[in-house]
Scaffold this motif. Structure first.
Motif: not given
Length: 448
Positions: A26-36, A330-331, A335-341, A378-382
């Motif tokens: 969606g509006r977050y990065v699409t990535w593969c958890a299996a191979c990064d 810690m999580d 996202i602190a940089d994203g909050v600053a943005g 979402p959790e997958h973004e964390y």
């Protein structure tokens, strides 16, 4: 329309690298958890850090990993006085002696740095008095005296209260200070004399004035995205610094770092546009290399103690707020940089709105919108951010161990229940005390 958007957001395709199914981010990065695959698509154009910064980063990463392994081994042995059991940080074997020796060497090196400043002061005065009327001696004396003034040890001061940075005392927010006192007592220390609040996505503790009174800095950019228990964890971590100490935070060593930084800035090579510039850079090269060497040595001598203090402060956070809240903190740091943005976008939108396109006060509901933005991650973004942090060695600052190591220690150790649980009524009371401050900081933010 909503169904179409949902279908797009949940679309699944095969990873181009390993063929595993990958859900659309969606509006977050699409990535593969299996191979990064595509785990870190951002193109970074940062300038390469200097020698000292590169070495600092290597030391921080290596030291953080070694210290984590040491603490994990110590805790697994279950020896009395372990960090999880009591919050203390005794080390196996002769670790305490090593830390004591390193701390002593750091103090001695810091004293030598201040000795140079004292020598400049005394020598400058002598050249001015004894060499008065004799050529350039008084001029050199004045230069030495000026350097001594710039390099002098100093005390931090309490920031002046302003709209964008209010300063609270106990009468201003009694319920907040009562909570701070309770958290401080639970980690074995006392509360603070003042609380400074601004829009930063950060928090810290420090001391100010000759009497070294205590001050807590709360950045609403971080505070507002935390759950009540995560706020307790944040406070527990910060007060843990007062309990467990840190060689780098002492006045002697902290001021030595300041003096060395000033020397480094003063002796930095200039862009050579003439023969004289080349000559000056050549002459200043030896003292510059000496300063950088002393700075690296002082970094090395204090790094282990500083990172240990951070791990111990994390332990204090887990003990007072619970493991889940401390790990959640810690999580949120990821996202602190994203909050600053997001705060920057709010500020820009408020200053560039057209006519009546937005009549309401842009400061109203600002913190609620920022909190909603953080809650929507979402959790997958964390998980992606954790993996990126591990690759890049993300840190809050140069004294902190890498964030992924701090998260790993909290989540893989023995789970700890919260020592303090804030009832909803108490949370509401503290929020009510901060309501005026939140409004003033928000209004100042959207005016920038």
């Amino acid at each position: 329309m909503a169904e179409t958007a949902h279908a797009v957001a949940t679309a699944v395709r095969d990873c181009p690298e390993c063929g595993a199914p990958v859900a659309d981010g969606g509006r977050y990065v699409t990535w593969c958890a299996a191979c990064d695959w595509n785990v870190d698509p951002e193109v970074r154009n940062e300038e390469p850090p200097g020698r000292v910064e590169r070495l600092r980063r290597r030391l921080v990463r290596r030291g953080g990993e070694q210290l984590l392994a040491e603490l994990t081994e110590f805790e697994e042995r279950g020896e009395p006085g372990g960090p999880v059991a009591s919050g203390e940080a005794a080390a196996p074997g002769d670790g305490g002696k090593r830390r004591g020796a390193a701390g002593g060497l750091a103090a001695g090196l810091a004293a030598a740095v201040h000795g140079v400043t004292l020598g400049l002061l005394v020598g400058g005065l002598w050249l001015i008095v004894a060499g008065w009327g004799e050529g350039f001696l008084p001029a050199f004396g004045a230069l030495g005296l000026g350097l001594a003034v710039v390099l002098r040890p100093r005390f931090s001061s309490l920031p002046k209260a302003e709209e964008h940075r209010p300063v609270l005392r106990r009468p201003d927010a009694p319920r907040l200070f009562a909570l701070l006192d309770e958290v401080a007592e639970s980690v074995g220390t006392t509360g603070v004399d003042a609380v400074v609040i601004d829009a930063d996505a950060n928090a810290s503790v420090s001391a100010y004035g000759v009497r070294q009174r205590r001050m807590l800095h709360i950045g609403l950019g971080l505070w507002e995205i935390l759950t009540p228990q995560e706020r307790i964890a944040l406070l527990g971590h910060e007060f843990g610094h007062y309990t467990h100490g840190d060689t780098r935070r002492t006045l002697l060593v902290w001021n030595a770092f300041h003096s060395l930084g000033t020397w480094r800035y003063t002796l930095a090579p200039q862009q050579a546009e003439s023969l004289m510039d080349h000559f000056v850079n050549l002459v200043t090269a030896p003292p510059r290399l000496l300063v950088e060497g002393v700075l690296v040595l002082l970094e090395h001598l204090t790094l282990h103690d500083s990172q240990r203090a951070e791990y111990r402060a994390d332990t204090a956070a887990a003990r007072v707020a619970g493991t889940d809240a401390a790990a959640g903190l810690m999580d949120r740091l990821l996202i602190a940089d994203g909050v600053a943005g997001e705060l920057h976008r709010e500020s820009v939108a408020a200053r560039t709105r057209i006519g009546g396109a937005r009549r309401e006060d842009p400061a109203e509901g600002l913190w609620e919108r920022v909190a909603a933005h953080a809650a929507s991650v979402p959790e997958h973004e964390y998980e992606r951010l954790r993996r990126v942090a591990e690759r890049l060695g993300h840190q809050v600052d140069s004294t902190h161990p890498p964030t992924h190591l701090r998260h790993r220690r909290l989540t893989r150790g023995a789970r700890v229940e919260a020592g303090i649980v804030c009832a909803p009524t108490r949370v509401a009371e503290v929020d009510a005390e901060l309501a005026g401050v939140r409004r003033s900081v928000a209004r100042e933010l959207v005016r920038r």
